[in-house]
Design a protein around this motif. Structure first.
Motif, PDB file in Angstrom:
ATOM      1  N   LYS A 172      16.673   5.633   3.975  1.00 18.05           N
ATOM      2  CA  LYS A 172      15.519   6.473   3.621  1.00 18.05           C
ATOM      3  C   LYS A 172      15.076   6.226   2.187  1.00 18.05           C
ATOM      4  O   LYS A 172      13.873   6.153   1.902  1.00 18.05           O
ATOM      5  N   LEU A 173      16.040   6.073   1.287  1.00 18.51           N
ATOM      6  CA  LEU A 173      15.711   5.791  -0.107  1.00 18.51           C
ATOM      7  C   LEU A 173      15.019   4.440  -0.219  1.00 18.51           C
ATOM      8  O   LEU A 173      14.017   4.302  -0.941  1.00 18.51           O
ATOM      9  N   ASP A 174      15.517   3.445   0.494  1.00 22.60           N
ATOM     10  CA  ASP A 174      14.910   2.111   0.480  1.00 22.60           C
ATOM     11  C   ASP A 174      13.471   2.174   0.974  1.00 22.60           C
ATOM     12  O   ASP A 174      12.566   1.594   0.359  1.00 22.60           O
ATOM     13  N   GLU A 175      13.250   2.906   2.050  1.00 22.60           N
ATOM     14  CA  GLU A 175      11.886   3.047   2.582  1.00 22.60           C
ATOM     15  C   GLU A 175      10.976   3.765   1.582  1.00 22.60           C
ATOM     16  O   GLU A 175       9.829   3.369   1.371  1.00 22.60           O
TER      17      GLU A 175
ATOM     18  N   ASN B 265       7.631   2.275  -0.213  1.00 19.94           N
ATOM     19  CA  ASN B 265       6.335   2.966  -0.182  1.00 19.94           C
ATOM     20  C   ASN B 265       5.776   3.137  -1.586  1.00 19.94           C
ATOM     21  O   ASN B 265       4.574   2.940  -1.811  1.00 19.94           O
ATOM     22  N   LEU B 266       6.617   3.510  -2.534  1.00 12.06           N
ATOM     23  CA  LEU B 266       6.164   3.637  -3.923  1.00 12.06           C
ATOM     24  C   LEU B 266       5.677   2.309  -4.467  1.00 12.06           C
ATOM     25  O   LEU B 266       4.649   2.248  -5.153  1.00 12.06           O
ATOM     26  N   GLN B 267       6.395   1.253  -4.155  1.00 12.87           N
ATOM     27  CA  GLN B 267       6.009  -0.067  -4.634  1.00 12.87           C
ATOM     28  C   GLN B 267       4.652  -0.487  -4.039  1.00 12.87           C
ATOM     29  O   GLN B 267       3.788  -1.002  -4.743  1.00 12.87           O
ATOM     30  N   ARG B 268       4.435  -0.210  -2.750  1.00 10.63           N
ATOM     31  CA  ARG B 268       3.157  -0.540  -2.115  1.00 10.63           C
ATOM     32  C   ARG B 268       2.011   0.248  -2.740  1.00 10.63           C
ATOM     33  O   ARG B 268       0.930  -0.273  -2.981  1.00 10.63           O
ATOM     34  N   ARG B 269       2.285   1.534  -3.061  1.00 11.60           N
ATOM     35  CA  ARG B 269       1.266   2.348  -3.708  1.00 11.60           C
ATOM     36  C   ARG B 269       0.910   1.794  -5.081  1.00 11.60           C
ATOM     37  O   ARG B 269      -0.252   1.760  -5.473  1.00 11.60           O
ATOM     38  N   GLU B 270       1.956   1.433  -5.841  1.00 12.38           N
ATOM     39  CA  GLU B 270       1.705   0.878  -7.178  1.00 12.38           C
ATOM     40  C   GLU B 270       0.921  -0.410  -7.092  1.00 12.38           C
ATOM     41  O   GLU B 270       0.014  -0.658  -7.871  1.00 12.38           O
ATOM     42  N   GLU B 271       1.275  -1.253  -6.133  1.00 14.52           N
ATOM     43  CA  GLU B 271       0.561  -2.519  -5.975  1.00 14.52           C
ATOM     44  C   GLU B 271      -0.889  -2.266  -5.573  1.00 14.52           C
ATOM     45  O   GLU B 271      -1.795  -2.945  -6.033  1.00 14.52           O
ATOM     46  N   GLY B 272      -1.094  -1.253  -4.731  1.00 10.43           N
ATOM     47  CA  GLY B 272      -2.446  -0.890  -4.322  1.00 10.43           C
ATOM     48  C   GLY B 272      -3.247  -0.323  -5.489  1.00 10.43           C
ATOM     49  O   GLY B 272      -4.428  -0.600  -5.657  1.00 10.43           O
ATOM     50  N   ALA B 273      -2.588   0.477  -6.341  1.00  9.01           N
ATOM     51  CA  ALA B 273      -3.269   1.065  -7.499  1.00  9.01           C
ATOM     52  C   ALA B 273      -3.608  -0.003  -8.527  1.00  9.01           C
ATOM     53  O   ALA B 273      -4.631   0.062  -9.184  1.00  9.01           O
ATOM     54  N   ASP B 274      -2.756  -0.998  -8.674  1.00  8.07           N
ATOM     55  CA  ASP B 274      -2.995  -2.069  -9.637  1.00  8.07           C
ATOM     56  C   ASP B 274      -4.152  -2.967  -9.188  1.00  8.07           C
ATOM     57  O   ASP B 274      -4.846  -3.527 -10.019  1.00  8.07           O
ATOM     58  N   GLY B 275      -4.377  -3.019  -7.896  1.00  6.01           N
ATOM     59  CA  GLY B 275      -5.439  -3.847  -7.365  1.00  6.01           C
ATOM     60  C   GLY B 275      -6.807  -3.237  -7.516  1.00  6.01           C
ATOM     61  O   GLY B 275      -7.830  -3.897  -7.394  1.00  6.01           O
ATOM     62  N   ASN B 276      -6.912  -1.957  -7.806  1.00  2.00           N
ATOM     63  CA  ASN B 276      -8.229  -1.278  -7.938  1.00  2.00           C
ATOM     64  C   ASN B 276      -8.764  -1.363  -9.303  1.00  2.00           C
ATOM     65  O   ASN B 276      -8.356  -1.391 -10.318  1.00  2.00           O
TER      66      ASN B 276
END
Length: 117
Positions: A99-102, A106-117
């Protein structure tokens, strides 16, 4: 299972010592006398007997009387209880770590998505 924690405490305390773990390994091959168990160690028979007493009190071994011999016997059910406890806790921690890994992914995907905007 009210007595279980004290039984497990005694078993883990007995297993904490490398000499006692080695004695259990020897007994896994079959019953043995105190003299046979003492042979691989550079310690006195009374010292080995003290280790055997700890293993006996913990329920990991039993001793029977056969004429003048008192062979020691590995109590596999007691080791199964220890293994079951470890397996249950391993399962719980594996689930928590998954669960922690997931969550971290998810946090990493959000950060990557935020950096792309």
């Amino acid at each position: 299972m009210s007595g279980a924690p004290s039984v497990l405490d005694a078993a883990f305390a007995a297993l904490a010592d490398p000499t006692r773990r080695e004695i259990l390994s020897i007994l896994a091959q079959g019953d043995a006398t105190v003299s046979e168990l003492a042979a691989p160690f550079s310690m006195s028979l009374p010292a080995v007997s003290k280790h055997l007493k700890v293993l006996e009190v913990s329920g990991l071994i039993s001793r029977s009387r056969n004429a003048q011999f008192r062979p020691c016997h590995l109590e596999r059910a007691a080791l199964d209880d220890v293994a079951d406890w470890v397996d249950e806790h391993r399962r719980v921690w594996d689930e928590r770590l998954d669960k922690l890994d997931e969550h971290l992914k998810n946090l990493q995907r959000r950060e990557e998505g935020a950096d792309g905007n």
